[in-house]
Design a protein around this motif. Structure first.
Motif, mmCIF file in Angstrom:
data_model
loop_
_atom_site.group_PDB
_atom_site.id
_atom_site.type_symbol
_atom_site.label_atom_id
_atom_site.label_comp_id
_atom_site.label_asym_id
_atom_site.label_seq_id
_atom_site.Cartn_x
_atom_site.Cartn_y
_atom_site.Cartn_z
ATOM 1 N N LEU A 56 -5.037 -26.615 -59.243
ATOM 2 C CA LEU A 56 -4.593 -25.442 -58.490
ATOM 3 C C LEU A 56 -3.288 -24.893 -59.056
ATOM 4 N N GLU A 57 -2.413 -25.773 -59.508
ATOM 5 C CA GLU A 57 -1.174 -25.321 -60.150
ATOM 6 C C GLU A 57 -1.472 -24.608 -61.465
ATOM 7 N N HIS A 61 -2.721 -21.017 -58.299
ATOM 8 C CA HIS A 61 -3.026 -20.924 -56.866
ATOM 9 C C HIS A 61 -2.022 -21.691 -56.018
ATOM 10 N N ALA A 62 -1.284 -22.588 -56.656
ATOM 11 C CA ALA A 62 -0.268 -23.375 -55.952
ATOM 12 C C ALA A 62 0.897 -23.592 -56.898
ATOM 13 N N GLU A 63 2.040 -23.875 -56.314
ATOM 14 C CA GLU A 63 3.208 -24.254 -57.099
ATOM 15 C C GLU A 63 3.871 -25.419 -56.386
ATOM 16 N N SER A 64 4.695 -26.153 -57.129
ATOM 17 C CA SER A 64 5.283 -27.350 -56.541
ATOM 18 C C SER A 64 6.761 -27.458 -56.883
ATOM 19 N N SER A 65 7.433 -28.281 -56.106
ATOM 20 C CA SER A 65 8.836 -28.599 -56.379
ATOM 21 C C SER A 65 9.130 -29.968 -55.784
ATOM 22 N N TRP A 66 10.026 -30.664 -56.435
ATOM 23 C CA TRP A 66 10.458 -31.972 -55.930
ATOM 24 C C TRP A 66 11.537 -31.742 -54.880
ATOM 25 N N TYR A 78 3.911 -29.030 -52.357
ATOM 26 C CA TYR A 78 3.061 -27.964 -52.883
ATOM 27 C C TYR A 78 3.037 -26.821 -51.891
ATOM 28 N N ARG A 79 2.977 -25.607 -52.411
ATOM 29 C CA ARG A 79 2.852 -24.427 -51.566
ATOM 30 C C ARG A 79 1.860 -23.461 -52.225
ATOM 31 N N ILE A 80 1.201 -22.705 -51.394
ATOM 32 C CA ILE A 80 0.213 -21.750 -51.886
ATOM 33 C C ILE A 80 0.937 -20.512 -52.417
ATOM 34 N N THR A 81 0.366 -19.899 -53.440
ATOM 35 C CA THR A 81 0.924 -18.670 -54.013
ATOM 36 C C THR A 81 0.123 -17.469 -53.502
#
Length: 121
Positions: A56-57, A61-66, A78-81
């Motif tokens: 998904l990244e 479709h999704a992005e992430s961050s620590w 994770y969050r949706i774009t």
């Protein structure tokens, strides 16, 4: 009841995108939410979830961050774009079509359980 692998695979993307549309989340919380939504019938493993999240990244479709939470180890959230929201809408349209077709064929026509000995007496 064990849900067939084909159904799990087909429903994985819209399930995860739908969960992310509720708000950002991390892997273990996503697994718990899937279990909760299915009444315990879908018991996904990390081996199913994380490759899907990475795909998904890659697709945007999704992005992430620590993120760090006080007293706990870092977690990847994770969050949706916007692109993911559009994909979720398309997946929903497709699933609505499939569900409507199944309801049309199953509605009052076939019992949920079949007795193979029925009518043999």
């Amino acid at each position: 009841m064990k849900v067939a692998k084909d159904l799990v695979a087909a429903s994985a993307t819209p399930l995860v995108l739908g969960i992310l549309a509720e708000g950002e989340s991390y892997g273990y919380a996503i697994l718990r939410r899937i279990n909760e939504l299915s009444g315990g019938e879908l018991d996904w493993t990390e081996g199913l979830l994380y490759p899907l999240l990475h795909r998904l990244e890659r697709l945007g479709h999704a992005e992430s961050s620590w993120q760090s939470v006080t007293g706990e180890r870092k977690r990847k959230y994770y969050r949706i774009t916007e692109k993911g929201l559009a994909e979720l809408a398309e997946q929903r349209r497709q699933w609505d079509t499939v569900v409507d077709a199944l309801k049309g064929i199953w509605h009052d026509r076939m019992p949920l359980t079949v007795n193979p000995l029925e009518g043999l007496a």
